[in-house]
Scaffold this active site. Structure first.
Site, PDB file in Angstrom:
ATOM      1  N   GLN A  19     -32.512 -12.189  25.371  1.00 48.80           N
ATOM      2  CA  GLN A  19     -33.720 -11.767  24.666  1.00 48.80           C
ATOM      3  C   GLN A  19     -34.525 -12.976  24.160  1.00 48.80           C
ATOM      4  OE1 GLN A  19     -35.202  -8.883  24.384  1.00 48.80           O
ATOM      5  NE2 GLN A  19     -33.636  -7.762  25.496  1.00 48.80           N
ATOM      6  N   SER A  20     -34.488 -14.062  24.911  1.00 45.81           N
ATOM      7  CA  SER A  20     -35.166 -15.287  24.493  1.00 45.81           C
ATOM      8  C   SER A  20     -36.674 -15.118  24.368  1.00 45.81           C
ATOM      9  CB  SER A  20     -34.866 -16.404  25.502  1.00 45.81           C
ATOM     10  OG  SER A  20     -35.666 -17.533  25.254  1.00 45.81           O
ATOM     11  N   ASN A  21     -37.204 -15.394  23.171  1.00 47.13           N
ATOM     12  CA  ASN A  21     -38.654 -15.408  22.966  1.00 47.13           C
ATOM     13  C   ASN A  21     -39.279 -16.565  23.744  1.00 47.13           C
ATOM     14  OD1 ASN A  21     -38.727 -13.275  20.912  1.00 47.13           O
ATOM     15  ND2 ASN A  21     -37.709 -14.758  19.598  1.00 47.13           N
TER      16      ASN A  21
END
Length: 281
Positions: A19-21
């Site tokens: 879920q890396s921004n």
């Protein structure tokens, strides 16, 4: 971006958690300038039911390479180098960006952020006693520390680590700052004691929250209409609140919480926020 264009890049490679921004933002940037995005993500392909940042990665048609979480966080440099070589063999000219965009180039982003905060202090006729931020790779706090040292900013800076431990990030940020000073040939005294970490809010691990963290996210949403996420800002806000409650600051201290995003990742955490509630179809 200037450096990547100067190198003739047509492809960008970076990495992060599922879920890396940062990875999602990098993929957006690639599509806006006509490049091919390649994301190395920790975990396994869920196969269906994409949510949050991963859903956006798929909408952007980013090329995703799945790796073990442990390998990602301990061997990201080698994984990126291997992927870059594979993309060159396909005819691409890749530009590689480290996890979180955290290197001596990336630090410039939060040096600029420090300047923006100082300008807003002047416009608001105020000054902050402390600034808090989440620490996932060290770039945010590292850039702010450099800015503080460059102008002798009279503010205390605190980072709340969302993974690993305070010792790891003190050493990492210290190394980043020293590398930046050497690279730019600055005659700047660097004080390691400026790297103030607030530990104890990692919970079960990266991207994993606790019942206390969930309640805080809900409470801030209801009281302020502000959305925190369980991966980064929720843990950082929790650390700040605990330090305030423990008497770490004088009454009426002016404290700035630096909200670094994460709202897209929030949608992937629905089950943690509301256990037993199934999404409507």
């Amino acid at each position: 971006m200037f450096k990547a264009r100067a190198e003739g890049a047509d492809c960008m490679i970076t990495c992060g958690g599922i879920q890396s921004n940062h990875a999602r933002a990098a993929a957006v940037l690639c599509r806006r300038v006509g490049w091919h995005p390649v994301l190395i993500l920790g975990g396994t392909d869920p196969g269906a039911g994409y949510q949050g940042n991963l859903l956006l990665d798929k909408l952007l048609d980013a090329e995703i390479r799945w790796v073990d979480d442990h390998d990602l966080f301990h061997n990201s440099g080698a994984l990126i180098a291997e992927t870059a070589e594979a993309m060159r063999k396909k005819g691409y000219t890749p530009y590689v960006m480290p996890m979180g965009g955290t290197d001596t180039v990336g630090l410039n982003g939060y040096i600029a952020a420090g300047l923006e905060i100082r300008e807003q202090e002047k416009q608001m006729h105020t000054s902050f006693d402390a600034v808090f931020c989440a620490v996932g790779t060290g770039g945010t706090l590292g850039g702010l520390i450099l800015f503080k040292e460059l102008i002798d900013w009279k503010v205390r800076l605190y980072g709340v680590n969302v993974m690993l431990d305070a010792k790891y990030f003190r050493e990492r940020i210290d190394s980043l700052v020293r590398d930046y000073i050497a690279e730019h040939r600055l005659t700047l005294p660097h004080h390691t004691d400026l790297i103030q970490m607030v530990d104890g809010f990692v919970g079960p691990g990266y991207a994993k929250t606790t019942p206390e963290g969930v309640e805080l996210i809900k409470r801030i949403a209801r009281l302020e209409g502000i959305f925190l996420d369980p991966v980064y800002t929720g843990k950082a806000f929790q650390g700040m609140i605990k330090m305030i409650e423990d008497g770490g600051f004088a009454q009426k201290s002016n404290i700035l919480f630096l909200h670094t995003g994460g709202i897209f990742g929030l949608f992937a955490q629905a089950e943690d926020l509301f256990p037993g509630v199934k999404p409507s179809k």
